[in-house]
Design an enzyme around this catalytic site. Structure first.
Site, short mmCIF file in Angstrom:
data_model
loop_
_atom_site.label_atom_id
_atom_site.label_comp_id
_atom_site.label_asym_id
_atom_site.label_seq_id
_atom_site.Cartn_x
_atom_site.Cartn_y
_atom_site.Cartn_z
N HIS A 47 0.59 -0.92 -0.50
CA HIS A 47 0.32 0.26 -0.78
C HIS A 47 0.80 0.99 -0.39
O HIS A 47 1.97 1.35 0.08
CB HIS A 47 -1.37 -0.55 1.08
CG HIS A 47 -0.21 -0.23 2.23
ND1 HIS A 47 0.07 -1.02 2.75
CD2 HIS A 47 -0.18 0.28 3.49
CE1 HIS A 47 0.56 -0.63 4.56
NE2 HIS A 47 0.50 -0.05 4.52
N HIS A 49 1.49 3.81 1.58
CA HIS A 49 1.86 4.66 3.11
C HIS A 49 3.22 4.28 3.34
O HIS A 49 4.23 3.47 2.74
CB HIS A 49 1.56 4.09 4.42
CG HIS A 49 0.48 4.27 4.55
ND1 HIS A 49 -0.55 3.86 5.08
CD2 HIS A 49 -0.52 5.33 4.48
CE1 HIS A 49 -2.22 4.16 5.76
NE2 HIS A 49 -2.08 5.42 4.84
N ASP A 51 6.44 4.66 5.38
CA ASP A 51 6.86 3.52 5.86
C ASP A 51 7.27 2.41 5.56
O ASP A 51 7.21 1.32 5.97
CB ASP A 51 6.11 3.49 7.73
CG ASP A 51 5.02 3.50 7.39
OD1 ASP A 51 4.43 3.36 6.83
OD2 ASP A 51 4.70 2.60 8.61
N HIS A 52 5.87 1.97 4.45
CA HIS A 52 6.57 1.31 3.42
C HIS A 52 6.76 0.77 1.94
O HIS A 52 6.96 0.47 1.74
CB HIS A 52 4.45 0.57 2.86
CG HIS A 52 4.08 -0.26 3.83
ND1 HIS A 52 4.04 -0.78 4.65
CD2 HIS A 52 3.74 1.31 5.49
CE1 HIS A 52 3.52 -1.63 6.00
NE2 HIS A 52 3.38 -0.24 6.52
N HIS A 105 -7.97 -1.02 5.34
CA HIS A 105 -6.56 0.07 5.55
C HIS A 105 -6.35 0.66 5.16
O HIS A 105 -6.28 2.39 5.60
CB HIS A 105 -4.70 0.07 6.07
CG HIS A 105 -3.76 0.14 6.73
ND1 HIS A 105 -3.72 0.84 8.03
CD2 HIS A 105 -3.35 0.14 6.51
CE1 HIS A 105 -3.57 1.13 8.98
NE2 HIS A 105 -1.96 1.40 6.39
N ASP A 122 -0.45 -3.71 6.09
CA ASP A 122 -0.87 -3.37 7.31
C ASP A 122 -2.91 -4.11 7.49
O ASP A 122 -3.13 -3.47 8.05
CB ASP A 122 -0.66 -2.03 7.38
CG ASP A 122 0.43 -1.50 7.73
OD1 ASP A 122 1.36 -2.34 8.15
OD2 ASP A 122 0.50 0.17 7.78
N HIS A 160 4.83 -4.32 10.12
CA HIS A 160 5.25 -3.71 11.78
C HIS A 160 4.87 -5.09 12.72
O HIS A 160 5.06 -6.56 12.84
CB HIS A 160 4.05 -2.84 11.67
CG HIS A 160 4.22 -2.05 11.77
ND1 HIS A 160 5.01 -0.93 11.30
CD2 HIS A 160 3.15 -1.11 10.17
CE1 HIS A 160 4.88 0.54 10.19
NE2 HIS A 160 3.45 0.01 9.91
ZN LIG Z 1 -0.07 1.75 6.43
#
Ligand SMILES: [Zn+2]
Length: 256
Positions: A47, A49, A51-52, A105, A122, A160
């Site tokens: 996805h 985001h 942090d990915h 998400h 996530d 995570h």
């Molecule tokens: Zn995420």
């Protein structure tokens, strides 16, 4: 430095190329590939985001590896958009993955399933699930049900290291669940030893993850107690659990 993020380097055969799932940063991945003398065949993204996907551009400039990602999300570095039912063949790495669209998400979130493993980003976490940032409770529950229907031995690689906090919440929901108590003790010990709790398996999640257990009588009772009313179906139970978790803080950790 993204302290609780996982990026997964996947290799099937010794000496063949590898892939990376959700590189939030480039440097740790590039360092690991260089020290193991591994060639990157592809980047898989669950996805949009940061942090990915934060490490993708840098890895692409170093390796020219193609980046696969959800067709329904805007990720500028994705050059191979994929959607539900697609199959990704990566002969260089001797890997094949099936794509599942698992919204909730984020709207376009995908998971990658293959070789007895599923990369859930996530959507499904160890002992929990992602927050509903772009989707409804009904969509997220449907996504979790699809993941839960994979073979029980499937290893779950999530985005995570949230397992201990998730299981502490789960123990509030199901204080009588012995498997859950054992998993929490095991996960706590692993973290204090500096070890990961991921991967788990679909079978373990089915036994201990309250978000996959919304038809269990004990979970329904707990969710109704939180909601203060009768809940008419599985979606309402799931929505109440998710709302409960959103506002939940561990009592002895109220400051963080
Ligand atoms: Zn995420």
């Amino acid at each position: 430095m993204l302290g609780d993020n996982y990026a997964w380097i996947v290799g099937q055969v010794a000496g063949s190329a590898v892939i990376i799932v959700d590189p939030g940063e480039a440097a740790p991945v590039a360092g690991s590939l260089a020290s193991a003398r591994q060639r990157l065949a592809a980047i898989l993204l669950t996805h949009h985001h940061a942090d990915h996907v934060g490490g993708v551009a840098d890895l692409q400039s170093k390796t020219r590896a193609p980046a696969y990602g959800p067709r329904h999300e805007s990720i500028p570095t994705v050059d191979r958009p994929v959607g539900d039912g697609d199959r990704i063949d990566l002969p260089d790495a001797a890997l094949t993955f099936d794509v599942l669209h698992v919204p909730g998400h984020t709207a376009g979130h995908v998971a990658y399933h293959g070789h007895g493993s599923v990369f859930t980003g996530d959507t499904l976490f160890g002992g929990g699930c992602g927050r509903l940032l772009e989707g409804s409770a009904r969509e997220m529950l449907g996504s979790l049900q699809r993941l839960a229907a994979l073979p029980p031995a499937t290893e779950v690689y999530c985005g995570h290291e949230y397992t201990v906090a998730n299981l502490r919440f789960a123990a509030q929901v199901e204080p009588e669940n012995g498997e859950l108590a054992r998993r929490l003790a095991d996960a706590t010990r692993r973290r204090s030893d500096g070890q990961p709790t991921v991967p788990s398996t679909i079978a373990v999640e089915l036994e201990t993850n309250p978000f996959l257990r919304c038809t269990q009588p004990a979970v329904i009772v707990a969710a109704e107690r939180f909601a203060g009313r009768a809940l008419v179906d599985e979606t309402e139970v799931f929505a109440a659990l998710r709302q409960w978790k959103d506002g939940w803080r561990e009592p002895h950790r109220a400051s963080d």
